[in-house]
Scaffold this active site. Structure first.
Site, mmCIF file in Angstrom:
data_model
loop_
_atom_site.group_PDB
_atom_site.id
_atom_site.type_symbol
_atom_site.label_atom_id
_atom_site.label_comp_id
_atom_site.label_asym_id
_atom_site.label_seq_id
_atom_site.Cartn_x
_atom_site.Cartn_y
_atom_site.Cartn_z
ATOM 1 N N GLU A 183 0.822 -1.226 0.000
ATOM 2 C CA GLU A 183 0.000 0.000 0.000
ATOM 3 C C GLU A 183 0.855 1.275 0.000
ATOM 4 O OE1 GLU A 183 -2.717 -0.286 3.337
ATOM 5 O OE2 GLU A 183 -3.276 -2.336 2.820
ATOM 6 N N TRP A 188 0.456 6.163 4.380
ATOM 7 C CA TRP A 188 0.327 5.899 5.830
ATOM 8 C C TRP A 188 1.447 5.007 6.365
ATOM 9 C CZ3 TRP A 188 -4.266 5.247 2.783
ATOM 10 C CH2 TRP A 188 -4.381 3.996 2.158
ATOM 11 N N TYR A 245 -10.768 -2.461 1.241
ATOM 12 C CA TYR A 245 -11.716 -2.668 2.339
ATOM 13 C C TYR A 245 -13.007 -1.939 1.995
ATOM 14 C CZ TYR A 245 -7.927 -4.740 4.946
ATOM 15 O OH TYR A 245 -6.918 -5.578 5.346
ATOM 16 N N GLU A 275 -5.475 -8.119 0.277
ATOM 17 C CA GLU A 275 -6.216 -7.927 1.527
ATOM 18 C C GLU A 275 -7.619 -7.462 1.188
ATOM 19 O OE1 GLU A 275 -4.453 -5.157 4.338
ATOM 20 O OE2 GLU A 275 -2.438 -5.855 3.870
#
Ligand SMILES: *[C@@H]1O[C@H](CO)[C@@H](O)[C@H](O)[C@H]1NC(C)=O
Ligand SMILES: *[C@@H]1O[C@H](CO)[C@@H](O)[C@H](O)[C@H]1NC(C)=O
Length: 338
Positions: A183, A188, A245, A275
């Site tokens: 990611e 982040w 997500y 994920e």
């Protein structure tokens, strides 16, 4: 394990490897071990025919087995607590043991690395050391570090620590789907906090250090971005993945993301979901030809809370003839023996 490897090799050697998409390119690492070659060929062979089920975290993997009576084919693990900063703070890991045990049950292993920054971890109550992979939990600056000999050497020290674990897997003849620096475009994580250039350099450093310096070739290299500015390039990725997500209970198949990742990789790479929270609906995937080769549900609440994935939905997914599991209707072993 040896039986498995020979079955993998048998499959790789045969023409069965081309799946629904007919993709059967070689590993980016020309010296890939027979196990790593067979693992990539196996994922390719399923692409367009089935999705391979995956579950992050050994505890959640057991939860699926115990509650659904079927075992996910892929176990997701993490090298996080082998990061030297984590070890210095008392971090302990059983990832290598979990991976080897899963290989013995004929499973496929995917390993991510939440890399605790090599230095500059304030370790406060708000940002404890074990959050040290987050940009906000460290003052480590990757753009500066690449030009600072001390910090550059700390990066190598950390990669060497992970290479030592990959070596233990190599000695046990276990190939892995390895997904470092995940990611990146989100910013982040510290490896993505200063734009694509330092991220791409660090990707190359990891790859070179593990393959050329440590001579480790039991790795299938999994990239994890759908952003063209950040994508390392097909020549640096065995499999192209994204993480997503959705809202809890939204089993949409992410058609737009699939199509744009397919365009980015020119249709020349297997695409997968490294994920997810809620699993994309296998029936809709088949109807709409959105062929994520595998998906992996994140741990704990994502698999257990009954909201991201209801029990009824999970029962149908794990009993689907579109989904590869260890012991459900479509088994890894059955496919290998086919
Ligand atoms: C290089 O990194 C070290 C360790 O973080 C730091 O002490 C030093 O000030 C840095 N040097 C420069 C020129 O930024
Ligand atoms: C799985 O599917 C089969 C065939 O559709 C069905 O007979 C069986 O009851 C299902 N099992 C579970 C646990 O849902």
């Amino acid at each position: 394990m040896f039986a498995k490897l020979s079955l993998f090799s048998l499959l790789a050697a045969s023409a069965l490897a081309a799946g629904g998409h007919g993709l059967s390119y070689d590993n980016i690492d020309k010296l890939a071990t027979p196990g790593a070659k067979a693992l990539l060929k196996y994922v390719q062979s399923q692409y367009g025919l089935h999705s391979i089920s995956g579950q992050q975290d050994i505890g959640s993997w057991h939860w699926v087995t115990e509650n659904l009576g079927v075992s996910p084919a892929i176990l997701g693990s993490d090298f996080m607590y082998y990061s030297p900063s984590a070890v210095a703070h008392g971090g302990k890991s059983h990832t290598v043991e979990d991976v080897i045990e899963h290989a013995h049950r004929n499973g496929i292993n995917a390993v991510v690395w939440h890399w605790d920054a090599p230095t500059c971890l304030p370790d406060t109550a708000e940002q404890p050391w074990y959050s040290g992979f987050y940009t906000k939990a460290t003052c480590f600056n990757i753009a500066n570090a690449l030009g600072n000999e001390t910090e550059y050497n700390l990066l190598l020290r950390d990669i060497d620590a992970i290479a030592a674990q990959i070596k233990r897997l190599d000695e046990a003849n276990v190939p892995i789907l390895f997904r470092p620096l995940h990611e990146p475009e989100g910013g982040w994580f510290w490896w993505g906090a200063h734009g694509p250039a330092p991220f791409k350099k660090l990707w190359d450093i990891i790859y070179d250090r593990i393959t050329t310096f440590h001579h480790l070739h039991n790795v299938v290299w999994v990239c994890n971005t759908g952003d063209p500015a950040w994508y390392p390039g097909n020549e640096k990725c065995d499999i192209a993945t994204i993480d997503h997500y959705a809202q809890a209970g939204d089993h949409g198949v992410l058609a737009d993301k699939y199509q744009s990742l397919k365009a980015l990789t020119k249709g020349e790479r297997v695409l997968a979901l490294a994920e997810v929270g809620s699993i994309p609906d296998p029936t809709v995937q088949m109807q709409d030809k959105i062929d994520w080769a595998y998906w992996m549900v994140w741990n704990d609440e994502f698999i257990k809370d009954g909201k991201h994935n209801s029990r009824e939905f999970l029962d149908s997914v794990y009993n689907s003839t579109r989904i590869v599991t260890l012991d459900g209707p479509v088994k890894v072993t059955k496919l290998l023996e086919a």
